[in-house]
Design an enzyme around this catalytic site. Structure first.
Site, mmCIF file in Angstrom:
data_model
loop_
_atom_site.group_PDB
_atom_site.id
_atom_site.type_symbol
_atom_site.label_atom_id
_atom_site.label_comp_id
_atom_site.label_asym_id
_atom_site.label_seq_id
_atom_site.Cartn_x
_atom_site.Cartn_y
_atom_site.Cartn_z
ATOM 1 N N LYS A 224 -42.091 7.104 43.530
ATOM 2 C CA LYS A 224 -40.825 6.428 43.231
ATOM 3 C C LYS A 224 -39.719 7.394 42.843
ATOM 4 O O LYS A 224 -39.942 8.562 42.573
ATOM 5 C CB LYS A 224 -41.059 5.337 42.177
ATOM 6 C CG LYS A 224 -41.768 4.143 42.831
ATOM 7 C CD LYS A 224 -41.934 2.956 41.941
ATOM 8 C CE LYS A 224 -42.614 1.828 42.761
ATOM 9 N NZ LYS A 224 -43.163 0.786 41.887
ATOM 10 N N ARG A 259 -51.620 1.769 41.387
ATOM 11 C CA ARG A 259 -51.222 1.413 42.757
ATOM 12 C C ARG A 259 -50.556 2.640 43.378
ATOM 13 O O ARG A 259 -49.474 3.028 42.963
ATOM 14 C CB ARG A 259 -50.254 0.231 42.703
ATOM 15 C CG ARG A 259 -49.792 -0.256 44.063
ATOM 16 C CD ARG A 259 -48.786 -1.398 43.899
ATOM 17 N NE ARG A 259 -48.350 -1.907 45.189
ATOM 18 C CZ ARG A 259 -47.414 -1.342 45.939
ATOM 19 N NH1 ARG A 259 -46.803 -0.264 45.536
ATOM 20 N NH2 ARG A 259 -47.093 -1.885 47.097
HETATM 21 N N1 HH2 Z 1 -44.157 -1.368 43.638
HETATM 22 C C1 HH2 Z 1 -43.798 -1.652 44.901
HETATM 23 C C2 HH2 Z 1 -44.337 -2.779 45.548
HETATM 24 N N2 HH2 Z 1 -45.213 -3.585 44.923
HETATM 25 N N3 HH2 Z 1 -46.489 -4.130 43.023
HETATM 26 C C3 HH2 Z 1 -46.855 -3.873 41.743
HETATM 27 N N4 HH2 Z 1 -47.724 -4.684 41.108
HETATM 28 N N5 HH2 Z 1 -46.354 -2.800 41.062
HETATM 29 C C4 HH2 Z 1 -45.461 -1.934 41.628
HETATM 30 O O1 HH2 Z 1 -45.031 -0.970 40.942
HETATM 31 C C5 HH2 Z 1 -45.053 -2.180 42.977
HETATM 32 C C6 HH2 Z 1 -45.590 -3.314 43.650
HETATM 33 C C7 HH2 Z 1 -42.838 -0.773 45.629
HETATM 34 O O2 HH2 Z 1 -43.480 0.246 46.312
HETATM 35 P P1 HH2 Z 1 -43.829 0.248 47.876
HETATM 36 O O3 HH2 Z 1 -44.761 -0.853 48.233
HETATM 37 O O4 HH2 Z 1 -44.294 1.598 48.230
HETATM 38 O O5 HH2 Z 1 -42.438 0.091 48.595
HETATM 39 P P2 HH2 Z 1 -41.668 -1.149 49.257
HETATM 40 O O6 HH2 Z 1 -41.461 -2.181 48.210
HETATM 41 O O7 HH2 Z 1 -40.389 -0.533 49.740
HETATM 42 O O8 HH2 Z 1 -42.530 -1.688 50.360
#
Ligand code: HH2
Length: 293
Positions: A224, A259
């Site tokens: 992030k 995660r």
């Molecule tokens: N962060 C993201 C998505 N889902 N779920 C939980 N429980 N906690 C988190 O910190 C979290 C999450 C964002 O990351 P990412 O899936 O890599 O990116 P994007 O939302 O752009 O798909």
């Protein structure tokens, strides 16, 4: 080691077992892996890779929640998931569905997912908590200030740890009121969701206060922006070392579910950190440790 069962995941705050949740975004626009696994065959191969690297959970998402992202309809999310979800389930580890929409969660549970990851903590869709209750599905309740479209505009807190803790306590109560067993709730401070650098750091340092809610704490710092800000790394794919540091700091303070995109790297980091400082029931340090409490 075999992947953890759902019961072992839900007991992780009591046993101290580290649970690694691998990220699989079936999206064209996610901030770090957008487009990479939009193709079903590539996504299925990535699910297998995550499981082989030691993921206990594969977290499948079909809607990006990155700052400024646009919404994806439930129908479109389901279309993206249709081939990929069964492929992830076939890997033999727990599969979670990263969505705020009950219709999508229902589809995923029917396809073999067993955990709901709702970044809106049941606020986006009034049917989500009742669905989790009816299906007896564990649910991750995450803190977010505002919504992805606008959350990074100007986030303000007086005491971010206390405010996030109070929010999560309220959402646990809402989940229980909807009929979800307290033991099936996981909480998450929502790193990067309506937070500035100092808020993210305070929350990672303050994980202990969240653990006192009595639920397993999930931390999602992976790749992030705050890591980029601290380390001067504009490319999310280059933020793996910072991700490991953030996860280990959260682990020392009691978080048990992580995660991440880089599963093998975190597994190695955990193997070393946990050998030096074993985590056990109640996170107590070993008696023979010079730092025993
Ligand atoms: N962060 C993201 C998505 N889902 N779920 C939980 N429980 N906690 C988190 O910190 C979290 C999450 C964002 O990351 P990412 O899936 O890599 O990116 P994007 O939302 O752009 O798909």
């Amino acid at each position: 080691m075999m992947g953890a069962t759902l019961d072992e995941i839900l007991a992780s705050h009591r046993t101290g077992r580290a649970i690694v949740m691998g990220v699989l975004n079936v999206t064209p626009d996610s901030f770090s892996d957008g487009g990479q696994f939009h193709d079903p065959a590539a996504a299925a191969a990535q699910a297998e890779r995550l499981a082989a690297e030691g993921a206990d959970v594969i977290d499948v998402g079909a809607e990006s929640t990155r700052p400024g992202s646009d919404r994806v309809s439930p129908a479109e999310q389901i279309e993206r998931l249709r081939v990929v979800l069964p492929a992830a389930v076939a890997c033999g580890v727990v599969v979670s569905i990263d969505t705020t929409r009950a219709e999508v969660a229902r589809f995923a549970l029917d396809a073999g997912a067993s955990l709901i990851n709702d970044v809106s903590a049941g606020r986006d869709d009034g049917d989500m908590l009742p669905l989790a209750a009816e299906r007896e599905a564990p649910i991750v309740l995450m803190h977010m200030l505002g919504e992805p479209k606008s959350m990074q505009a100007d986030p303000q807190y007086d005491d971010v740890v206390a405010e996030v803790r109070a929010f999560l306590a309220g959402r646990i109560d809402a989940a229980v009121a909807a009929g979800i067993a307290r033991e099936r709730v996981i909480v998450d401070p929502g790193i990067g969701f309506g937070k500035r650098l100092e808020h993210n750091l305070a929350l990672l340092a303050g994980v202990g206060a969240l653990c006192s809610l009595g639920a397993p704490v999930l931390a999602g710092p992976s790749r992030k922006r705050f890591i980029g800000e601290l380390a001067g790394e504009p490319d999310p794919q280059g933020r793996m070392p910072g991700t490991l540091a953030a996860c280990l700091a959260a682990r020392r303070r009691g978080a048990t579910i992580f995660r991440v995109h880089d599963v093998a790297a975190l597994r190695q980091a955990l193997a070393v950190a946990d050998a030096i400082e074993p985590r056990g029931p109640g996170q107590a340090r070993r008696k023979n440790s010079p730092n025993a409490l």
